[in-house]
Enzyme design. Structure first.
Site, mmCIF file in Angstrom:
data_model
loop_
_atom_site.group_PDB
_atom_site.id
_atom_site.type_symbol
_atom_site.label_atom_id
_atom_site.label_comp_id
_atom_site.label_asym_id
_atom_site.label_seq_id
_atom_site.Cartn_x
_atom_site.Cartn_y
_atom_site.Cartn_z
ATOM 1 N N HIS A 114 -10.559 -6.304 -2.288
ATOM 2 C CA HIS A 114 -11.608 -6.051 -1.293
ATOM 3 C C HIS A 114 -12.779 -5.365 -2.019
ATOM 4 C CE1 HIS A 114 -9.095 -7.322 1.986
ATOM 5 N NE2 HIS A 114 -8.154 -6.448 1.667
ATOM 6 N N GLU A 148 -6.141 -10.725 -1.363
ATOM 7 C CA GLU A 148 -6.939 -10.501 -0.153
ATOM 8 C C GLU A 148 -8.424 -10.427 -0.488
ATOM 9 O OE1 GLU A 148 -5.470 -7.212 2.173
ATOM 10 O OE2 GLU A 148 -3.372 -7.630 1.639
ATOM 11 N N ASP A 151 -12.259 -10.480 -0.719
ATOM 12 C CA ASP A 151 -13.544 -10.635 -0.032
ATOM 13 C C ASP A 151 -14.551 -9.734 -0.738
ATOM 14 O OD1 ASP A 151 -12.852 -8.087 1.060
ATOM 15 O OD2 ASP A 151 -12.152 -9.005 2.913
ATOM 16 N N ASN A 209 2.064 -4.972 -3.226
ATOM 17 C CA ASN A 209 0.665 -5.312 -2.978
ATOM 18 C C ASN A 209 -0.123 -4.042 -2.667
ATOM 19 O OD1 ASN A 209 -1.381 -7.436 -2.438
ATOM 20 N ND2 ASN A 209 -1.279 -6.705 -0.335
ATOM 21 N N GLU A 247 0.815 -1.222 0.000
ATOM 22 C CA GLU A 247 0.000 0.000 0.000
ATOM 23 C C GLU A 247 0.851 1.277 0.000
ATOM 24 O OE1 GLU A 247 -2.769 -0.463 3.231
ATOM 25 O OE2 GLU A 247 -3.550 -2.349 2.429
#
Length: 537
Positions: free
Chosen positions: A221, A250, A252, A185, A144
């Protein structure tokens, strides 16, 4: 140079677990695991071991867990994750070495020279601890490092060390483990936007300088209320063309609570779309879900009123999203014979000479394969015309004919290929079109988060009968919203009115030809409005 990350591909029975199907496709399917439930809950351990062939430590490998005090390292939690993976033939992705969050204050308060030394030592010790462990095959070296505008994040790392800390971190990781795959990432990078383009440019530049960036992680996400980034696969492919591995790290898919069958079906479609995008890109190594049970999801604590983001519910029961992931990995195998319910009658709004927005009541799917999307048709007698497809219960139609009556219907389809009955007919008439030159503009929200969004594409179409040599699009930002970036157009703002003008390379449009631009905006947290009133001249 890199450790093998998959067993050889083998065939899989249709009822096999996720990991078997993933391996048969040459991919991994992973989950982020937490040390507490891994140690204390049998169901958690059994599902993790049985369904997944890759694992990421949710928190146990971060700086605050591994080096809470300077020079004092603690690998107990990380070792528990790695030992579990080793026992169950799973690969491990290390997460994360350098991040602006979950880093102790003692690091943040160091001067430049001491901070750089501390970073290099931390990477050397943590990566070195697992360098000879064949289970640990990759690392998120930096995490990030960009903000949502595509600028380097003004973290304590950047403010103290400048951009050079990124390259230094990768070089330190390579020195600590020459065989590990080293990744950058980030989040909100699934589609092609200002942020993902900034990462693309950084990775290209670093690799040209010989910095060992081996892979790019796209967190994933997502939220069903904000739409799916339909250029996701295209985005993965452009990074792959740089020579790096790509992966979804990651995943979801959250929803506004409470759950219902329609939301579950949309969520399942999003999961399926992500897996299919990875399957379609050779350089995509696999997909990691950020957890697997709603019982231990980070979402409800972070996004008020939202949740149910994972593929198992709080009681460890499989949800439609599990079936979607399973069937995508299995190549679409399914025993679902039940078509979706019939959609509602489409209703038209925002009708112009060349465009209209249709909305309808969503279908539901009870067969287990999940609702995959909708096809919108124009009734034309013997052969009906497909006007468009959508993964939600609305669609923006473009390219329509002026002064024309349209009778339209909608059909739903599920992941098994079953198709619903046709909806009842909806009708609308386009307005009269301009003679000679003329244009229309329609904007599509690509992705959203609590405090911002990306609109891409804004499609500009020449609707006239002669070429145009330039165009101007105006639209209105909701109160409190501000532009933070744009591309493929020159944007100026007066109050909340935005004026977008073509650039030198995209102003000339032949009849029926089009071009696109995009922009990013910030907004007050909790405000879900997006721009409106696109006009073109």
């Amino acid at each position: 140079m890199f450790a093998a990350f998959l067993l050889p591909a083998t065939s899989a029975d249709a009822s096999a677990p996720l990991r078997t199907h993933a391996a048969s496709r040459g991919k991994f399917i992973g989950a982020a695991l937490a040390t507490g439930p891994l140690a204390n809950e049998t169901s958690y351990r059994n599902i993790a071991a049985g369904e997944f062939n890759q694992v990421t430590a949710e928190n146990a490998m971060k700086w605050d867990a591994t080096e809470p005090s300077q020079g004092q390292f603690n690998f107990s939690g990380a070792d528990a994750i790695v030992n579990f993976a080793t026992q169950n033939n799973m690969q491990v992705h290390g997460h994360t070495l350098v991040w602006h969050s979950q880093t102790p204050s003692w690091v943040q308060n160091l001067g430049a020279s001491a901070m750089r030394t501390a970073m290099q030592n931390h990477i050397s010790q943590v990566v070195g601890h697992y360098a000879n462990n064949p289970a640990v095959v990759s690392w998120d070296v930096v995490n990030e490092v960009f903000d949502d505008s595509g600028n380097l994040r003004t973290s304590f790392w950047y403010n103290t060390l400048g951009q050079s800390y990124i390259a230094d971190a990768f070089r330190a990781a390579r020195a600590a483990d020459p065989d590990a795959r080293l990744c950058i990432n980030d989040y909100n990078t699934e589609g092609i936007n200002a942020k993902s383009t900034a990462i693309y440019n950084l990775v290209s530049s670093l690799r040209q300088q010989g910095v060992p960036v081996d892979c790019v992680g796209f967190q994933g996400h997502l939220a069903i209320q904000y739409g799916f980034p339909n250029d996701f696969q295209q985005n993965l492919q452009r990074f792959a063309a740089l020579g790096v591995q790509v992966r979804i790290t990651e995943l979801d898919v959250r929803m506004v609570m409470p759950r219902d069958a329609t939301k579950d079906a949309t969520q399942a479609t999003y999961y399926r779309n992500v897996v299919n995008a990875c399957l379609a890109v050779t350089a995509c190594a696999g997909v990691t879900i950020w957890g697997f049970t709603d019982k231990y999801s980070w979402v409800p604590d972070t996004f008020s009123g939202q949740g149910a983001a994972l593929i198992y519910n709080e009681s460890y029961q499989q949800k439609p999203s599990y079936t979607a992931v399973h069937d995508a990995l299995a190549g679409g195998s399914t025993t679902d014979p039940t078509p979706p319910t019939t959609p509602g009658t489409p209703s038209a709004s925002n009708v112009t000479a060349n465009s209209a927005t249709l909305t309808w009541t969503a279908s539901t799917d009870s067969g287990g394969s999940g609702l995959a999307g909708y096809d919108v048709y124009r009734e034309q007698g013997t052969t009906d015309q497909l006007l468009g497809q959508s993964t939600t219960s609305s669609i923006a139609l473009t390219g329509l004919s002026p002064s024309t009556q349209y009778q339209v219907y909608v059909r739903a389809r599920d992941g098994a290929g079953n198709v619903s009955a046709n909806s009842a007919l909806g009708a609308f008439a386009t307005t009269a079109g301009p003679g000679g030159g003329g244009c229309t503009a329609t904007g599509t929200v690509q992705t959203q988060w609590a405090t911002g969004y990306v609109v891409q594409p804004v499609t500009v179409t020449n609707t006239g009968t002669s070429s145009i040599s330039g165009w101007t699009v105006t639209f209105t930002l909701p109160a409190g919203h501000t532009l933070t970036g744009s591309w493929n157009a020159s944007l100026t703002v007066s109050g909340q009115t935005v004026t977008a003008k073509n650039l030198s390379y995209n102003g000339t449009l032949a009849p029926n030809a089009g071009t696109t631009f995009g922009f990013q905006a910030s907004r007050p947290s909790g405000n879900t409005q997006t721009p409106s009133g696109y006009t073109c001249a």
